[in-house]
Design an enzyme around this catalytic site. Structure first.
Site, PDB file in Angstrom:
ATOM      1  N   CYS A 173     -17.282 -46.705 -27.519  1.00 54.50           N
ATOM      2  CA  CYS A 173     -18.434 -46.156 -28.251  1.00 54.50           C
ATOM      3  C   CYS A 173     -18.009 -45.074 -29.234  1.00 54.50           C
ATOM      4  CB  CYS A 173     -19.446 -45.569 -27.279  1.00 54.50           C
ATOM      5  SG  CYS A 173     -20.064 -46.730 -26.053  1.00 54.50           S
ATOM      6  N   ASP A 174     -17.215 -44.136 -28.755  1.00 53.32           N
ATOM      7  CA  ASP A 174     -16.966 -42.920 -29.509  1.00 53.32           C
ATOM      8  C   ASP A 174     -15.630 -42.898 -30.245  1.00 53.32           C
ATOM      9  OD1 ASP A 174     -19.377 -42.125 -28.462  1.00 53.32           O
ATOM     10  OD2 ASP A 174     -18.482 -41.029 -26.796  1.00 53.32           O
ATOM     11  N   CYS A 203     -16.297 -42.745 -23.144  1.00 52.85           N
ATOM     12  CA  CYS A 203     -16.341 -44.130 -23.616  1.00 52.85           C
ATOM     13  C   CYS A 203     -15.532 -44.295 -24.894  1.00 52.85           C
ATOM     14  CB  CYS A 203     -17.781 -44.570 -23.849  1.00 52.85           C
ATOM     15  SG  CYS A 203     -17.901 -46.280 -24.414  1.00 52.85           S
TER      16      CYS A 203
END
Length: 522
Positions: free
Chosen positions: A348-349, A345
């Site tokens: 997200c990351d 992701c």
């Protein structure tokens, strides 16, 4: 701190408070503390039921603040800035602390209140993470309901030293009592059942008492939700079994091709799907996965689904809508360094790799979009595509090639993920033209190479193709009478949300037609 629009919206929410709320901040003289002072001042100015004060002697992270009722020394804590995607988490913490009821099932809320033991949770999040709020909000609610549960939501960007010390390479990352508890999106039910050791047995016992369904839908993504609505509207007994409502939609950020909805987010669409299903008489069985299909032994007998918790559910017809999951590279080192540099992701990351070099595996739309997003955050991106050409849309390829901190490697076969035993340090790949092998030093690898159907539990039952997709006909019927399938787990081409929803509706209509033609008249 807050703009006029946000203040207006927040003021309206704070009018729902029925109990006073006190925000207790532990701050220093840094810029982040000044930001939090401004935020808390703005909030307190919007409601006479909200106050804030500083207590800089508390042995907690600085800057941080606790949300609680006056005179109460427990409640959810935010360390760093709760803006971005986490502003909603702050608003919900204010409302729930101030007496506004949660929408979660009463049985789940009672289960949280009855949990025994001391649980100290810490959740690391990034302000751009769309998966993080669900976890933060779930643990905040638990800390509000049960004084033996403590939760601190930590902005990883403000506490980079902890990110490094704990070797966190993906968010949300949750620790319980100092030990790693989980990573990635988790629902409230999943968290509660993970720490409530008797929950699985109680759930199985309750499920075994369910009466036979006319139609049982396995999977609660768009296909399953559509099937549930269409079935319930027919007035037949409908069950919907799933691990997490919304399925892979929850992992999608922006959705701009769902007709009649110009733009939405995955989590928001999943909430809308759940609200629509809840309008009807559907028995929603959440946080449960199917582990085995037992087809009817003879015509007229019901099919059975065995769950991972050991329960058995019976139904006159079944609709399988279990969706798909991210495809792995299946190379040495990938599993070892999952969540320690290997991730799926970028939204997200990505912020965790700020200023570092990363790789993206895959040249389709998802891979190219990931590389474009990451290029604005990291030092350098290398995209590796197995084929001689990328498959992404031309407009995306043009944008990618315009970026000066991106390299594109075609005919590149990833052979191995490498690391130091603790974290990822690079990868090894082969040039499929020259056959030469090369090392690439990167801190993170974002895998974007498509999907695999969640059908491994169907071995020896319905027919599947070589990639595991369920083979269906034009009416969504499988090779077994009375069993239908819809969505990304099937052989239908083009894995799109709108197609999955349409297939779910079609499967439901087909199942109803099957029932009226095959159910004996009493």
């Amino acid at each position: 701190m807050l703009d006029t629009t946000m203040k207006t919206q927040l003021k309206a929410y704070l009018e729902k408070l029925t109990k006073p709320v006190e925000l207790v901040a532990t701050l220093d003289e840094g810029a982040k503390s000044a930001e939090i002072r401004g935020l808390l001042t703005d909030i307190a100015d919007l409601s006479d039921k909200v106050s804030w004060r500083e207590d800089n002697q508390l042995p907690v992270r600085k800057p941080s603040f606790r949300v609680a009722n006056p005179g109460v020394d427990h409640g959810p804590r935010f360390a760093g800035s709760p803006l971005g995607h986490e502003f909603t988490s702050l608003v919900l913490a204010l409302l729930q602390t101030g007496g506004h009821p949660s929408r979660e099932a009463q049985s789940l809320l009672d289960q949280i209140r009855q949990l025994d033991g001391e649980f100290h949770f810490e959740t690391y999040y990034s302000l751009t993470c769309h998966n993080c709020p669900d976890v933060v909000q779930a643990l905040n609610l638990m800390a509000i309901l049960n004084p033996r549960i403590h939760h601190t939501a930590i902005d990883g960007g403000a506490f980079q030293n902890e990110i490094q010390e704990r070797n966190i390479m993906g968010v949300p990352a949750v620790f319980m009592n100092g030990e790693s508890f989980g990573q990635g999106r988790m629902t409230l039910s999943e968290i509660v059942n993970k720490i409530d050791t008797g929950a699985a047995a109680r759930a199985a016992q309750a499920l075994n008492q369910r009466e036979v369904y006319d139609v049982l839908i396995v999977g609660s993504g768009p296909a399953g939700a559509a099937a549930a609505v269409y079935s319930a509207r027919k007035g037949i007994r409908t069950g919907l079994l799933g691990e997490r409502f919304g399925g892979q939609v929850l992992d999608t950020v922006d959705i701009e091709n769902y007709i009649s909805v110009p733009k939405t987010e995955g989590a928001r669409l999943a909430t809308s799907l759940k609200a629509h299903v809840d309008e009807y008489d559907v028995d929603v069985i959440d946080v449960q996965s199917a582990s085995r299909l037992i087809p009817a032994a003879a015509p007229g007998q019901p099919h059975q689904i065995e769950t991972a918790s050991g329960a058995r559910l019976t139904a006159r017809s079944l609709i399988i809508a279990t969706g798909a999951r991210w495809r792995n590279m299946n190379v040495p080192g990938e599993e070892l360094y999952r969540t320690r540099g290997v991730t799926y992701c970028p939204h997200c990351d990505g912020p965790l790799f700020k200023g570092k070099r990363v790789a993206v595996i895959g040249g389709g739309n998802s891979g190219v979009e990931a590389a474009i997003d990451l290029a604005g955050l990291v030092e350098h991106v290398t995209l590796l595509e197995f084929a001689p050409a990328m498959r992404a849309d031309a407009v995306l390829q043009a944008k990618l090639r315009s970026l000066n901190n991106v390299d594109i490697l075609l005919n590149a076969q990833t052979l191995e993920v490498t690391g130091d035993g603790t974290k990822l340090t690079g990868l090894r790949y082969k040039d499929r033209v020259s056959h030469g092998e090369h090392e690439l030093a990167v801190a993170g690898i974002f895998v974007q190479i498509g999907l695999l159907p969640n059908t491994q539990w169907l071995e020896g039952t319905v027919e599947r193709n070589q990639t595991g997709e369920i083979l269906i006909d034009a009416k969504c019927e499988t090779s077994v009478k009375g069993i239908f399938a819809a969505g990304d787990c099937t052989s239908v081409p083009y894995k799109q949300i709108i197609i999955a929803a349409g297939e779910g509706a079609k499967a439901s209509l087909s199942a109803f037609d099957y029932l009226i033609r095959n159910t004996p008249v009493v």
